[in-house]
Structure formats: structure tokens, C-alpha cells
Design a protein around this motif. Structure first.
Motif, PDB file in Angstrom:
ATOM      1  N   UNK A 179      -1.566  10.818  -3.143  1.00  0.00           N
ATOM      2  CA  UNK A 179      -1.826  11.000  -1.716  1.00  0.00           C
ATOM      3  C   UNK A 179      -0.699  10.331  -0.956  1.00  0.00           C
ATOM      4  N   UNK A 180      -0.064  11.070  -0.054  1.00  0.00           N
ATOM      5  CA  UNK A 180       0.991  10.472   0.766  1.00  0.00           C
ATOM      6  C   UNK A 180       0.385   9.817   1.984  1.00  0.00           C
ATOM      7  N   UNK A 181       0.995   8.712   2.398  1.00  0.00           N
ATOM      8  CA  UNK A 181       0.393   8.024   3.536  1.00  0.00           C
ATOM      9  C   UNK A 181       1.463   7.595   4.538  1.00  0.00           C
ATOM     10  N   UNK A 199      -5.229   3.764  -6.676  1.00  0.00           N
ATOM     11  CA  UNK A 199      -4.481   4.369  -5.569  1.00  0.00           C
ATOM     12  C   UNK A 199      -3.186   5.046  -6.019  1.00  0.00           C
ATOM     13  N   UNK A 200      -2.499   4.436  -7.009  1.00  0.00           N
ATOM     14  CA  UNK A 200      -1.204   4.997  -7.397  1.00  0.00           C
ATOM     15  C   UNK A 200      -1.331   6.236  -8.267  1.00  0.00           C
ATOM     16  N   UNK A 201      -2.562   6.590  -8.626  1.00  0.00           N
ATOM     17  CA  UNK A 201      -2.734   7.819  -9.409  1.00  0.00           C
ATOM     18  C   UNK A 201      -3.317   8.944  -8.569  1.00  0.00           C
ATOM     19  N   UNK A 204       9.650   7.108  -4.124  1.00  0.00           N
ATOM     20  CA  UNK A 204       8.548   7.787  -4.819  1.00  0.00           C
ATOM     21  C   UNK A 204       9.029   8.733  -5.918  1.00  0.00           C
ATOM     22  N   UNK A 253      11.838   8.191  -7.792  1.00  0.00           N
ATOM     23  CA  UNK A 253      12.251   7.339  -8.913  1.00  0.00           C
ATOM     24  C   UNK A 253      11.041   6.862  -9.693  1.00  0.00           C
ATOM     25  N   UNK A 254       9.969   6.527  -8.954  1.00  0.00           N
ATOM     26  CA  UNK A 254       8.737   6.106  -9.607  1.00  0.00           C
ATOM     27  C   UNK A 254       8.242   7.207 -10.541  1.00  0.00           C
ATOM     28  N   UNK A 255       8.493   8.452 -10.137  1.00  0.00           N
ATOM     29  CA  UNK A 255       8.058   9.590 -10.956  1.00  0.00           C
ATOM     30  C   UNK A 255       9.096   9.972 -12.005  1.00  0.00           C
ATOM     31  N   UNK A 315      -8.999   4.397   4.408  1.00  0.00           N
ATOM     32  CA  UNK A 315      -8.650   3.438   3.369  1.00  0.00           C
ATOM     33  C   UNK A 315      -9.390   3.755   2.060  1.00  0.00           C
ATOM     34  N   UNK A 326       7.272  13.590  -2.162  1.00  0.00           N
ATOM     35  CA  UNK A 326       6.791  13.780  -3.533  1.00  0.00           C
ATOM     36  C   UNK A 326       5.701  14.843  -3.613  1.00  0.00           C
ATOM     37  N   UNK A 341      -7.505   2.070  -1.110  1.00  0.00           N
ATOM     38  CA  UNK A 341      -7.267   0.655  -0.847  1.00  0.00           C
ATOM     39  C   UNK A 341      -8.552  -0.093  -0.544  1.00  0.00           C
ATOM     40  N   UNK A 342      -9.628   0.656  -0.331  1.00  0.00           N
ATOM     41  CA  UNK A 342     -10.942   0.049  -0.185  1.00  0.00           C
ATOM     42  C   UNK A 342     -11.876   0.770  -1.141  1.00  0.00           C
ATOM     43  N   UNK A 390       0.839  -1.205   0.000  1.00  0.00           N
ATOM     44  CA  UNK A 390       0.000   0.000   0.000  1.00  0.00           C
ATOM     45  C   UNK A 390       0.867   1.246   0.000  1.00  0.00           C
ATOM     46  N   UNK A 391       1.918   1.203   0.832  1.00  0.00           N
ATOM     47  CA  UNK A 391       2.819   2.358   0.892  1.00  0.00           C
ATOM     48  C   UNK A 391       3.412   2.617  -0.488  1.00  0.00           C
ATOM     49  N   UNK A 392       3.873   1.527  -1.136  1.00  0.00           N
ATOM     50  CA  UNK A 392       4.489   1.696  -2.458  1.00  0.00           C
ATOM     51  C   UNK A 392       3.493   2.295  -3.435  1.00  0.00           C
ATOM     52  N   UNK A 393       2.233   1.818  -3.371  1.00  0.00           N
ATOM     53  CA  UNK A 393       1.243   2.332  -4.325  1.00  0.00           C
ATOM     54  C   UNK A 393       0.842   3.758  -3.998  1.00  0.00           C
ATOM     55  N   UNK A 394       0.807   4.087  -2.693  1.00  0.00           N
ATOM     56  CA  UNK A 394       0.451   5.470  -2.345  1.00  0.00           C
ATOM     57  C   UNK A 394       1.526   6.430  -2.842  1.00  0.00           C
ATOM     58  N   UNK A 395       2.756   5.896  -3.001  1.00  0.00           N
ATOM     59  CA  UNK A 395       3.832   6.759  -3.504  1.00  0.00           C
ATOM     60  C   UNK A 395       3.834   6.836  -5.013  1.00  0.00           C
ATOM     61  N   UNK A 396       2.876   6.162  -5.638  1.00  0.00           N
ATOM     62  CA  UNK A 396       2.725   6.309  -7.077  1.00  0.00           C
ATOM     63  C   UNK A 396       3.236   5.144  -7.893  1.00  0.00           C
ATOM     64  N   UNK A 397       3.653   4.045  -7.247  1.00  0.00           N
ATOM     65  CA  UNK A 397       4.145   2.909  -8.017  1.00  0.00           C
ATOM     66  C   UNK A 397       2.977   2.061  -8.493  1.00  0.00           C
ATOM     67  N   UNK A 398       3.046   1.623  -9.760  1.00  0.00           N
ATOM     68  CA  UNK A 398       2.021   0.722 -10.265  1.00  0.00           C
ATOM     69  C   UNK A 398       2.211  -0.646  -9.614  1.00  0.00           C
TER      70      UNK A 398
END
Lengths: 412, 364
Positions: free
Chosen positions: B84-86, B79-81, B106, B108-110, B54, B157, B59-60, A311-319
Motif C-alpha cells: 500500500x502506498x502512502x 505493513x511492509x507486506x 521502494x 531498491x527494497x524490491x 492507520x 512501486x 500501523x495500528x 512508516x513511510x519506509x515500511x509502507x514502501x515495503x522495507x522491513x
């Protein structure tokens, strides 16, 4: 600062307390330790020794070997040595041990079994005095092969108490006349077999990984009622006999088995496919049998990975897939490597399944070891093959430890 | 803080959630959050506050209703779009990456350039005062340090919104207070919008701009901390936030928003009338322990009840006294542990006094 040093008396008490604890700990493990010593360590040690220590011939004809020491290996051995050999042959024939000698020499000089046996039959008729003076001629009379240096060289070689010849054989090598190590003529049976065994073990490991990883992932993330129930199915194979599971594969894969008749009934194939007694059947049956060894360590590691990491990884924008590869997969490595190592090592030494469903094509190194122990009665070669297998596994483990780190293994 | 709902930054619109297709865990949740606000969702466990978080993070799924950020609905966004930072309770720092790698992830992902990543990581490491720890692994840090890394990783990010799910739950009391200060400091410095979930009311009261008190899937009250504490809108909030004493009675009359309450042991008291209170109905009057006094202290008062001293406990900085009302029911008071702390014997009769504006009558 308070005085933390122990007085002499305190130190004595502390030492005796520690001794008591150590003794108790030792007593707890002592029965198992003894058991392992007798059933595990001792047999392995004997096997290792047997692969290079071979006193049989030296015990059968000690005098001949002593007199042959003077021989330079060119031409025939000196007369007295041949006379002593004749005397030894007579004694062996009377003691009914000549068959054993024949077997041992035949292993090094093929075709000499009958030479030794027929000579042994002829010797007891000869007079002791004549043997002592003219034993060499008597031997040549009994069989012309005694006039050839080959058989004498074989005897000298067989008489060596410590020998590398079994290891050389196990590696498809031999020692030439000049003592140099060279490749043995003919097919490279054992090296090929080792390669095939490793290849099959690798395929089985990859297959269990491909099948086990997603299942372990699902089990680790399912609600506990579901995962407990499915876990029973994963463990079910452990509760059924290995033999039953293997023979059921025979029923499935044989020419008129379930798979073939289904495929033919469905009109997919015309004539049955030969699946049983091939590498394919060995690999598929062993994959099935070894699957739990992959799933269990994976499951236990995945169970400990909180969903919040993904979840953390996805919240940071990773697919999801990059997040899985970068975050989840590395965290499952301890379980993955433990499972892979377990499956690989077990399958390298697997015996019963290849023996039952492998045919000749699906044989692994353990089957040939069993063959040498049970049929060809060449325990020394079996021991050498087994020792090489052990060395190979230790080497693989060392490589694994170098690159992945054995401390990363998590079995449960 | 009054909010203009038309330009709310984060907007929940009639959000409902059911896990089992039978019962609603979150019932009709509507809330507007302004940009830069620190909103806390507070409630007992199982009240639905984490579910709301959630759903916000993606995530829900949302059973019905809509969530939007800056006017754009995100209900169906992956969620990945969401950008939102968590911050998670267990920090969720990747154990196989160093602190710097965790922070860089985060970015690198960007697909940020390598030099930008390094600069930004340095900047945020100094922000949380962990520059010297960049090449350590999370396992080598203390709980508080991990929490700061998790915070920096959620901020790095520059997300439009930061969610925190009981982020201080795993820390001990001292560290928790430090981290509260740290989060408040960063919030004031960077001005991000926070939705914070906790079951710890002290945390909520000291950090939030506004607090939404959850119970049973419903928001009981959403207000600024002081208002929530001083003017709870119902007896659940009065009971849940801080400590409270409840005195049962019957409403005689209501005039100008003040209720005259008849007590079972004779005598009447005056109290603010909460909404829904009716003359003649039963009621519960709430009054906080710190608002009650003994008559000898000469505080201005217009309410008085007769009580019997039951016992008292020594807590440390204060002493807690327990009294029994003549008509049943218990009351407790906190006295500072100083010379003014009264010496009372067990069974001693006395009175308790307070002013009517310090108590509220809720319908029972």
C-alpha cells in the motif's frame, strides 16, 4: 523602480543605530567574556607557554650560563666558567636557593641533586678571592662529579630558556648528545598512557552508545508522561555529586563489596573477583557517569523525527531493520555524533573517577598530569602533557569535522 | 456510483478500534471500495477517520473485524507486506536522500535492477514534472514540489492502493487547489485506487468519487459528492457539508415523502421528509444559503417566511446577509456581488422564498 538608496543622513542614522545594537550586545556578554578570559583562556595560554618556556635556571645562574656559552661541550668547561659557577653557587647557598637549582639539574642528570646540595653547603666557607681564581678546583674538591662533563652539559641544557625537552619527554623521546632526537631508553610510559587513554575513551563511548541509543529511542517515542518521568532518572546523576557516584562504585566493586558478596552468596564464584582498581572499574564507572551526555543529544534529535518516516519506509515495503538502518539511523547521526564526541572528549581528559577507582591499571593521562603537578612538581612536563592532550583533541575534532561535519552536531 | 459489494476491491467488515480497552474510537465500520475509486474519509478531527487509515496501512492493530484487499484478508499482515502506498501530511521525504534516491528507495527494497530503477525513477519524475530536481534534497524544494515527490514515491512501486493522510493540509490555499488538480489528473491517468483522509470538505467534494462522512467513530453517510450535498441523510451531514440554515418547527403531516412543517411564527412550509421523521414531532428544516431568494427576484417558490434584516458582510465575490426569523433563529444568504445585490437597511422587514424540493426536514 523605487529609489532604495539611503541619503547621507539616513546612512548616518542607520550606522549609529547599528553601532548602538553592537555595543548593547557586547555589554551583555562582557561579564562572561572577562570571566572566561581570566579563568579559561589565560590558564590555557600559561600552560602552553610553560611547556616550552622555562626561565628558572636562567634566572638562578645567569652569569655561569653566559660564561658557559663559549664552551664547545668537549672536555671540561674553561676555568673562568667554572670559577663563575662556584661564585654563583656561593650566592645561591647564601640566598637559600640552591635546593631549587639542585632539583632542576637533577631532572636532566639524575643523581646530581646531592652533588649540588653538598657543594652548596661547602661553598659559603670559601673565600671570595679564592673562588674567583680557583673556583673550579673548589667545586671538584666539594664533589668529584664536577670533574665530569655530564653535570656541566646538564647545566647548559637546564639553562635554555626555550626548550623542547618537555615535549620530547612527553612523547618518550630525548635529544642525544649529538642533538639528534631518539627514543628514550626504558619503558614508553607516556605514549603507552596516551594510547591507553584513547582506547579507554573509545570503549566508554561505544558502551554509552550501546546503552544510550535504545533508551533514547524509547524515551523519544514514549507518551510524554512516561518519557518525562524516565527523563528525571536520566538526569538524576547530574543532581548527585560526582564523588558520591564514584565512591558508590567503590562500595559495589570492592573485594567484599555488593557485587562480590552477591555472586559468592549465589554460589557463582568461590573467591572474590578483583574488580576495583582496574581498567574495568574505571570504564564501568565512567560509562555510568557519562551516559547522560550520550542520551540527551540523541533524545533531542530523535524527538524531532516524526514517526511517519519509519512508516513511510515500511509502507514502501522495507522491513523494520533495513528501514531503521537506511532511514532512521542516518537521521539520528547529528545527535549520535554530538553525543559520541562529547563523551569521547570528556573521557579523554577525565580525572577524578580513574583517580578514585582506577588503581594503577586504570590510570589515564590526566592522572599523570596531576601527578606531575602535585607530587613531582614538574609543572613544565605537566604542561607539555596537557598541551599534547589538547592538540590531540583538536586533531580528533578536525578529523571529525572533515568526515562528518561539525555543522551536523546537534546538542539540544 | 452503485457498487456490487460481492466483488469489492477493498472491504472493511465490522471494523472496530479501541486504544484504551474501554471506549471505541471506530465503531462498526463497514465499507466497500471499488477498484479505481477515489474514496474520501471526511470528518472533524477526532472522528476516527485517521485511525481507519492507520489500520488500513497496518500501523495500528484492528481490535475486531476484518479488512481485505482483493478478497484476501490483510488484518494480520505486516505493513511492509501490504503493498500500500502512502502519502503523509508532512510528506515524510527522507531528508538525507536526494529526490531520485527517495523515489528509488521502494524499488531498491524490491531488489529491482539498477537500470530498471533509473528508468522508472525518470518516468515518475517526469510524471510529476520534477525531472530537473532529481539530485536536489527535499529541504531544497518548496511545499508543493515536496508533495509531488511524495506522491510519485507512493505511486512508483505500483501499489494496489494509495492512502493519503491530509496530504494538502500543510499547503496554502492556491497550492492546495493546484495539487488537488494534480492528484485528480494522476488518478485519472493511472487509475489507481485512493483512500483519502481530510477534514477539508471542499477538497473532498471536488476530488472524490465517494465520500464517507465520519463523526464520533461512525460513518454518517457514504455517497457521491452531489448526493451528499443535495440529499444529506441526517442533520450532522447537512451541517458539516457546505453551509446550511436550520429552521426549527413541528411536523403537521407527512404525505408522499413531503412534510408540512408548522413554524413557531405561524405559517407552514413544505420540505422533503428525512428518514425517521414523524408527524407531530419536532424537526429542523435545512435549507442552503444559495437556495434562498428575496421575493423581488421572481423565482419560482412555494415556501415563504417573514424575516428581519440584521446585518450584512462584504466578503468579496459575494455579500452575506443575515436575517432573523420572527420566531427566533437566524438565516444567512449569499448574494453575488453584482448589481442585483439588494440594498437592505438594518431592521427592514422582508420575506425569503424557496422551493420545497430544496429543503429537507430532519427529526430534531
Amino acid at each position: 523602480m523605487p529609489d532604495t538608496a539611503l541619503s547621507a543622513e539616513d546612512a548616518r542614522f542607520a550606522r549609529s543605530e547599528l553601532r548602538g545594537r553592537k555595543l548593547a550586545a557586547f555589554l551583555f556578554v562582557a561579564p562572561l567574556l572577562l570571566f572566561l578570559l581570566f579563568t579559561f583562556a589565560a590558564p590555557i595560554a600559561t600552560m602552553l607557554v610553560r611547556s616550552f618556556h622555562h626561565p628558572t635556571v636562567a634566572e638562578l645562574i645567569p652569569e655561569t650560563l653566559a660564561s658557559l656559552e663559549a664552551w664547545d661541550g668537549k672536555g671540561l668547561p674553561p676555568d673562568n666558567a667554572r670559577n663563575v659557577m662556584a661564585a654563583d653557587m656561593k650566592r645561591l647557598a647564601n640566598e637559600r636557593l640552591s635546593g631549587k637549582l639542585a632539583e632542576e639539574i637533577n631532572r636532566l642528570v639524575p643523581g646530581t641533586s646531592s652533588v649540588v646540595k653538598s657543594t652548596a653547603r661547602a661553598m659559603p666557607r670559601a673565600d671570595d678571592a679564592e673562588i674567583a681564581t680557583n673556583g673550579g678546583a673548589l667545586l671538584t674538591d666539594a664533589d668529584a662529579a664536577w670533574g665530569d662533563a655530564e653535570i656541566w652539559k646538564g647545566i647548559v641544557k637546564a639553562g635554555e630558556v626555550y626548550t623542547t625537552q618537555y615535549f620530547l619527554t612527553a612523547l618518550d623521546l630525548e635529544q642525544g648528545d649529538d642533538g639528534a632526537i631518539q627514543a628514550r631508553e626504558g619503558a614508553k610510559i607516556y605514549v603507552d598512557l596516551y594510547t591507553k587513554t584513547l582506547k579507554m575513551a573509545l570503549i566508554i563511548t561505544v558502551l554509552t552508545l550501546i546503552l544510550g541509543y535504545p533508551l533514547a529511542f524509547y524515551l523519544a517515542n514514549a507518551p510524554s508522561a512516561t518519557s518525562n518521568m524516565l527523563m528525571v532518572f536520566v538526569l538524576l546523576p547530574f543532581w548527585t555529586s560526582l564523588l558520591v557516584r564514584t565512591t558508590s562504585w567503590i562500595a559495589l566493586l570492592q573485594t567484599n563489596g555488593v557485587v562480590n558478596s552477591t555472586l559468592m552468596g549465589a554460589g557463582i564464584i568461590r573467591s572474590p573477583i578483583e574488580m576495583l582498581y582496574t581498567q574495568f572499574s574505571t570504564i564501568i564507572a565512567m560509562t555510568h557517569i557519562l551516559l547522560p551526555f550520550m542520551i540527551l543529544p540523541l533524545f533531542s534529535v530523535m524527538k524531532g523525527i516524526d514517526p511517519s518516516f519509519m512508516r513511510a519506509a515500511m509502507s514502501m515495503g522495507a522491513r523494520p531493520i533495513p528501514a531503521f538502518l537506511r532511514v532512521y539511523l542516518p537521521m539520528t547521526l547529528p545527535g549520535l555524533s554530538a553525543g559520541a564526541l562529547l563523551v569521547f572528549i570528556i573521557s579523554v581528559g577525565y580525572y577524578i573517577t580513574p583517580a578514585l577507582v582506577g588503581g594503577t591499571d586504570g590510570q589515564m593521562i590526566s592522572n599523570i598530569i596531576a601527578f606531575h603537578m602535585q607530587q613531582s612538581n614538574n609543572w613544565e612536563l605537566a604542561a607539555a602533557l596537557g598541551s599534547l592532550l589538547l592538540a590531540m583533541i583538536l586533531l580528533l575534532y578536525w578529523v571529525y569535522d572533515r568526515f562528518v561535519g561539525a555543522g551536523n552536531i546537534k546538542l539540544g | 456510483m452503485p457498487l456490487d459489494t460481492s466483488d469489492a476491491f477493498l472491504k472493511f467488515d465490522n471494523v472496530k478500534k479501541s486504544y484504551d480497552q474501554k471506549t471505541l474510537v471506530v465503531k462498526d465500520f463497514s465499507l466497500d471500495v471499488a477498484e479505481g475509486e477515489f474514496l474520501t474519509l471526511l470528518g472533524p478531527s477526532g472522528s476516527g477517520k485517521s485511525t481507519v487509515l492507520m489500520m488500513l496501512a497496518g500501523f495500528e492493530g484492528v481490535t475486531s473485524g476484518d479488512i481485505s484487499i482483493a478478497g484476501r484478508s490483510i488484518t494480520r499482515t505486516a505493513p511492509y507486506k501490504r503493498n500500500i502506498g502512502m502519502v503523509f501530511q508532512n510528506y515524510a521525504l527522507f531528508p538525507h536522500m536526494t529526490i531520485a534516491e527517495n523515489l528509488a528507495y521502494p524499488l531498491q527494497v524490491r531488489k529491482m535492477s539498477r537500470s530498471d530503477v533509473t528508468n522508472r525513477v525518470d518516468e515518475y519524475l517526469s510524471l510529476v514534472e520534477l525531472r530537473d530536481f532529481r539530485s536536489r534534497y527535499p529541504g531544497q524544494l518548496s511545499g508543493g514540489q515536496r508533495q509531488r515527490v511524495a506522491l510519485a514515491r507512493a505511486l512508483i512501486f505500483e501499489p494496489s492502493l494509495i492512502l493519503m493522510d491530509e496530504p494538502l493540509g500543510a499547503l496554502d490555499k492556491k497550492l492546495r487547489e493546484q495539487m488537488q488538480y494534480e492528484i485528480t489528473r494522476l488518478h485519472e491517468k493511472l487509475g489507481f485506487t485512493v483512500v483519502y483522509v481530510t477534514h477539508d470538505q471542499t477538497e473532498a467534494l471536488s476530488m472524490s468519487t465517494r465520500i464517507a462522512v465520519f463523526n464520533d467513530g461512525v460513518v454518517q453517510q457514504c455517497a457521491a459528492p452531489a448526493e451528499l450535498y443535495e440529499r444529506p441523510s441526517n442533520s450532522f451531514v447537512a451541517d458539516f457539508i457546505g453551509e446550511n440554515n436550520f429552521i426549527n418547527g413541528r411536523v403537521n403531516s407527512i404525505t408522499d415523502g413531503m412534510a408540512e412543517v408548522q413554524l413557531p411564527e405561524d405559517g407552514t412550509i413544505l420540505a422533503f421528509a428525512a428518514s425517521g421523521l414523524e408527524a407531530g414531532g419536532r424537526c429542523r428544516v435545512s435549507v442552503r444559503p444559495e437556495k434562498l431568494f428575496l421575493p423581488e427576484e421572481h423565482h419560482a417558490h412555494d415556501n415563504e417566511v417573514r424575516v428581519t434584516h440584521v446585518t450584512h458582510y462584504y466578503v468579496g465575490d459575494f455579500i452575506r446577509y443575515y436575517f432573523r426569523l420572527a420566531g427566533g433563529g437566524e438565516i444567512n444568504i449569499k448574494f453575488l456581488n453584482d448589481l442585483a445585490a439588494p440594498e437592505l437597511k438594518q431592521g427592514e422587514q422582508t420575506s425569503l422564498v424557496w422551493t420545497s424540493k430544496d429543503c429537507i426536514a430532519f427529526p430534531a
